[in-house]
Design a protein around this motif. Structure first.
Motif, PDB file in Angstrom:
ATOM      1  N   ALA A   1     -22.395  35.064  16.704  1.00 40.76           N
ATOM      2  CA  ALA A   1     -21.895  35.951  17.755  1.00 40.76           C
ATOM      3  C   ALA A   1     -20.408  36.250  17.545  1.00 40.76           C
ATOM      4  CB  ALA A   1     -22.129  35.337  19.132  1.00 40.76           C
ATOM      5  N   GLY A   2     -19.656  35.231  17.157  1.00 45.79           N
ATOM      6  CA  GLY A   2     -18.229  35.428  16.897  1.00 45.79           C
ATOM      7  C   GLY A   2     -17.975  36.355  15.723  1.00 45.79           C
ATOM      8  N   GLN A   3     -18.766  36.208  14.676  1.00 41.07           N
ATOM      9  CA  GLN A   3     -18.606  37.070  13.506  1.00 41.07           C
ATOM     10  C   GLN A   3     -19.011  38.516  13.806  1.00 41.07           C
ATOM     11  OE1 GLN A   3     -17.187  36.556  10.461  1.00 41.07           O
ATOM     12  NE2 GLN A   3     -16.476  34.702  11.474  1.00 41.07           N
ATOM     13  N   LYS A   4     -20.064  38.689  14.600  1.00 35.95           N
ATOM     14  CA  LYS A   4     -20.453  40.041  14.996  1.00 35.95           C
ATOM     15  C   LYS A   4     -19.345  40.713  15.797  1.00 35.95           C
ATOM     16  CE  LYS A   4     -25.485  39.666  15.216  1.00 35.95           C
ATOM     17  NZ  LYS A   4     -26.648  39.715  16.132  1.00 35.95           N
TER      18      LYS A   4
ATOM     19  N   THR B   1     -18.243  29.536  25.002  1.00 35.83           N
ATOM     20  CA  THR B   1     -18.117  28.752  26.234  1.00 35.83           C
ATOM     21  C   THR B   1     -19.334  27.863  26.425  1.00 35.83           C
ATOM     22  OG1 THR B   1     -16.792  30.505  27.240  1.00 35.83           O
ATOM     23  CG2 THR B   1     -17.781  28.905  28.733  1.00 35.83           C
ATOM     24  N   GLY B   2     -20.515  28.410  26.163  1.00 35.87           N
ATOM     25  CA  GLY B   2     -21.732  27.610  26.265  1.00 35.87           C
ATOM     26  C   GLY B   2     -21.759  26.469  25.272  1.00 35.87           C
ATOM     27  N   LEU B   3     -21.249  26.703  24.092  1.00 30.10           N
ATOM     28  CA  LEU B   3     -21.176  25.651  23.079  1.00 30.10           C
ATOM     29  C   LEU B   3     -20.229  24.543  23.525  1.00 30.10           C
ATOM     30  CD1 LEU B   3     -21.901  24.684  20.179  1.00 30.10           C
ATOM     31  CD2 LEU B   3     -19.876  25.935  19.418  1.00 30.10           C
ATOM     32  N   LEU B   4     -19.080  24.925  24.056  1.00 26.82           N
ATOM     33  CA  LEU B   4     -18.098  23.933  24.490  1.00 26.82           C
ATOM     34  C   LEU B   4     -18.564  23.167  25.727  1.00 26.82           C
ATOM     35  CD1 LEU B   4     -14.791  25.923  23.943  1.00 26.82           C
ATOM     36  CD2 LEU B   4     -15.731  24.096  22.533  1.00 26.82           C
ATOM     37  N   ASN B   5     -19.310  23.836  26.600  1.00 25.16           N
ATOM     38  CA  ASN B   5     -19.819  23.177  27.807  1.00 25.16           C
ATOM     39  C   ASN B   5     -21.035  22.319  27.526  1.00 25.16           C
ATOM     40  OD1 ASN B   5     -17.874  24.363  29.374  1.00 25.16           O
ATOM     41  ND2 ASN B   5     -19.177  26.044  30.043  1.00 25.16           N
ATOM     42  N   GLY B   6     -21.664  22.507  26.382  1.00 27.68           N
ATOM     43  CA  GLY B   6     -22.859  21.749  26.048  1.00 27.68           C
ATOM     44  C   GLY B   6     -24.096  22.262  26.763  1.00 27.68           C
TER      45      GLY B   6
END
Length: 103
Positions: A73-76, A57-62
């Motif tokens: 984080a997704g892979q973990k 979400t932080g990545l998409l929100n910039g």
């Protein structure tokens, strides 16, 4: 990333509570170590899933999250989910095998 985590979490919680009841009825003095381990694993999986969701979400929100941090984080979260799923499958298989035993 981890879409079905809630269903597996519910299944693991039910297995953990059943393991906890089995240990409690057998008179284990130290509490239910297997049930506690399962609960801990479910909590850690949920925490990793939440961190991955927040990172994406932080990545998409910039909001300053780097791509590689979101991917890690997704892979973990995915690896924790896969581990929880395999533990659940082994627990169910062991339960089914015990149920087919004849005394």
């Amino acid at each position: 990333m981890v879409v079905g985590a809630a269903g597996v979490s519910d299944a693991l919680k039910s297995v953990a509570s059943a393991a906890g009841m089995a240990s409690a009825t057998s008179g284990a003095a130290g509490g239910p170590p297997f049930g506690g381990m399962l609960r801990s694993m479910v909590d850690q999986t949920a925490t990793l899933d939440q961190k991955a969701s927040d990172a994406i979400t932080g990545l998409l929100n910039g909001s300053g999250v780097e791509v590689h941090d979101a991917m890690i984080a997704g892979q973990k979260a995915d690896m924790a989910f896969q581990l929880a799923l395999q533990v659940r499958n082994k627990a169910v298989a062991a339960y089914q095998q015990m149920m087919t035993m004849q005394f």
